[in-house]
Motif scaffolding. Structure first.
Motif, PDB file in Angstrom:
ATOM      1  N   ASN A   1       0.794  -1.239   0.000  1.00  0.00           N
ATOM      2  CA  ASN A   1       0.000   0.000   0.000  1.00  0.00           C
ATOM      3  C   ASN A   1       0.828   1.291   0.000  1.00  0.00           C
ATOM      4  O   ASN A   1       0.454   2.257  -0.675  1.00  0.00           O
ATOM      5  CB  ASN A   1      -0.996  -0.004   1.161  1.00  0.00           C
ATOM      6  CG  ASN A   1      -2.244  -0.796   0.828  1.00  0.00           C
ATOM      7  OD1 ASN A   1      -2.465  -1.153  -0.340  1.00  0.00           O
ATOM      8  ND2 ASN A   1      -3.065  -1.097   1.812  1.00  0.00           N
TER       9      ASN A   1
ATOM     10  N   GLU B   1       0.047   4.110  -2.765  1.00  0.00           N
ATOM     11  CA  GLU B   1      -0.324   5.484  -2.390  1.00  0.00           C
ATOM     12  C   GLU B   1       0.614   6.500  -3.035  1.00  0.00           C
ATOM     13  O   GLU B   1       0.192   7.560  -3.479  1.00  0.00           O
ATOM     14  CB  GLU B   1      -0.302   5.615  -0.863  1.00  0.00           C
ATOM     15  CG  GLU B   1      -1.467   4.895  -0.189  1.00  0.00           C
ATOM     16  CD  GLU B   1      -1.286   4.752   1.312  1.00  0.00           C
ATOM     17  OE1 GLU B   1      -0.302   5.312   1.848  1.00  0.00           O
ATOM     18  OE2 GLU B   1      -2.124   4.068   1.951  1.00  0.00           O
TER      19      GLU B   1
ATOM     20  N   SER C   1      -2.481   5.298  -6.557  1.00  0.00           N
ATOM     21  CA  SER C   1      -3.277   4.139  -6.928  1.00  0.00           C
ATOM     22  C   SER C   1      -4.082   3.673  -5.718  1.00  0.00           C
ATOM     23  O   SER C   1      -3.655   3.815  -4.572  1.00  0.00           O
ATOM     24  CB  SER C   1      -2.365   3.011  -7.412  1.00  0.00           C
ATOM     25  OG  SER C   1      -3.108   1.951  -7.948  1.00  0.00           O
ATOM     26  N   THR C   2      -5.243   3.121  -5.945  1.00  0.00           N
ATOM     27  CA  THR C   2      -6.135   2.682  -4.856  1.00  0.00           C
ATOM     28  C   THR C   2      -5.471   1.610  -3.989  1.00  0.00           C
ATOM     29  O   THR C   2      -4.993   0.597  -4.519  1.00  0.00           O
ATOM     30  CB  THR C   2      -7.444   2.104  -5.440  1.00  0.00           C
ATOM     31  OG1 THR C   2      -8.019   3.048  -6.318  1.00  0.00           O
ATOM     32  CG2 THR C   2      -8.423   1.756  -4.331  1.00  0.00           C
TER      33      THR C   2
END
Length: 379
Positions: free
Chosen positions: A237, A241, A245-246
């Protein structure tokens, strides 16, 4: 001074069709009279030379007019013209009279390449030159082998296929838009597409060829690893981030994440350890680039490969040199076209102007029967 131009003057000494994408100053004036400006790019001829090429000033106007044009350009008021511009009109061989090997259909053993085939441009000439040269060498050595690049293998293949099947109405220039399989004709996979020919004809050493094979074997293995390895949200993640991007809510494979356009493989590898036993830094960079392209464009690449498969099915059907088109129940116009063009394969026949798609399956049946000796020439 337009009246003094050999192309547009009163005498009109030159009537041939010029290059569409490199028009002369006279062409610009006649075809775009509403334009008030004209760009000139002053390009140095080399690192250690005092000569410059004013790109955009091609012309057939007399020398005194050329001097006035050059001296009117800011910064070139005192420039000296070393070689004046000129216009020439030359003859060319109709490229439909050539085989895809660039051998002439009329004179056996004569191979043509370059402007004589109706093309313009350095790359176009060089591309034809290597194909004609290899085939001329094979011919002189008495070998039956021919070197023909397909439309799905190289832009050279697209160019030569266009020339021999469609001919030219103006000087031919090769553009990427002419290639229907251009997603496969990328700079990054040129070695994959062409190294086998380079090695076969002695242009690559065995060591160079093995390096290419090793590169793409590694690409294949690496992509399979990406399909298998799952990564947890807390690990990936921060990378997502950073790339806007999700973030993930659950674990996903590296392969799935890499499909996102904004996510880069190099950034992912900073947090996901992958062991690649490759000391050659340049080779490693090439492999990572290839892996990323193959993953991100997988769907589009697969679709084009399916199209190529259908194309190759026709291309693999060779037409015997002595095949009699008169026995095939197709139109007289189609028979005349096929006799004139002498296509080497069913695929080439299908790309000829005037040949209907419905005639290709009929032609395929008769070619097969001819090869089996079930048909005879019409008397």
């Amino acid at each position: 001074n337009l009246h003094r131009s050999p192309m547009y003057g009163e005498c009109k000494l030159i009537s041939g069709v010029g290059v569409r994408y490199c028009p002369s100053i006279e062409d610009k004036i006649v075809k775009f009279p509403e334009k008030e400006r004209h760009h000139v790019f002053v390009e140095p001829e080399g690192r250690n030379t005092i000569e410059f090429y004013p790109n955009g000033t091609s012309t057939s106007l007399p020398f005194d007019v050329q001097e006035k044009i050059i001296h009117s350009i800011p910064g070139l008021e005192n420039a000296k013209i070393i070689r004046p511009a000129y216009a020439i009109e030359y003859d060319f061989v109709d490229p439909t009279h050539l085989y895809p090997t660039l051998e002439t259909k009329i004179i056996q053993g004569l191979f043509n390449a370059g402007q004589i085939n109706g093309t313009t441009g350095y790359e176009e000439a060089a591309g034809q030159g290597i194909v004609a040269g290899i085939n001329a060498a094979l011919y002189s050595l008495g070998k039956d082998e021919r070197f023909i690049l397909g439309r799905d293998e190289a832009y050279i293949g697209v160019m030569i296929d266009d020339l021999v099947n469609r001919g030219v109405r103006e000087p031919y220039r090769l553009f990427t838009s002419r290639a229907e399989y251009r997603l496969l004709l990328r700079y990054d996979n040129a070695d994959y597409r062409l190294a086998k020919y380079g090695y076969r004809f002695g242009l690559l050493t065995r060591e160079q060829y093995e390096r290419v094979k090793r590169k793409y074997e590694t690409v294949k293995v690496f992509i399979e690893k990406l399909r298998e390895v799952k990564v947890k949200p807390e690990i990936i993640n921060p990378v997502l981030e950073k790339a806007n991007s999700t973030p993930l809510r659950e674990s996903k494979t590296v392969y799935e994440i890499l499909k996102r356009p904004e996510v880069k493989l190099q950034e992912m590898l900073r947090v996901i350890p992958f062991e690649l036993d490759i000391e050659d830094r340049k080779l490693l960079e090439e492999i990572l680039e290839e892996v990323e392209i193959e993953v991100k464009y997988e769907g589009y690449i697969k679709r084009q490969l399916e199209e190529v498969k259908r194309f190759r099915k026709l291309e693999n059907v060779k037409i015997p040199p002595d095949f009699d088109y008169d026995i095939v129940p197709i139109s007289t116009e189609e028979k005349q076209k096929l006799k004139e063009m002498k296509p080497l394969t069913l695929g080439q026949a299908a790309r000829l102007e005037g040949i209907r798609p419905a005639s290709i399956p009929i032609l395929a049946i008769y070619i097969e029967k001819w090869k089996k000796g079930e048909l005879k020439r019409e008397s």
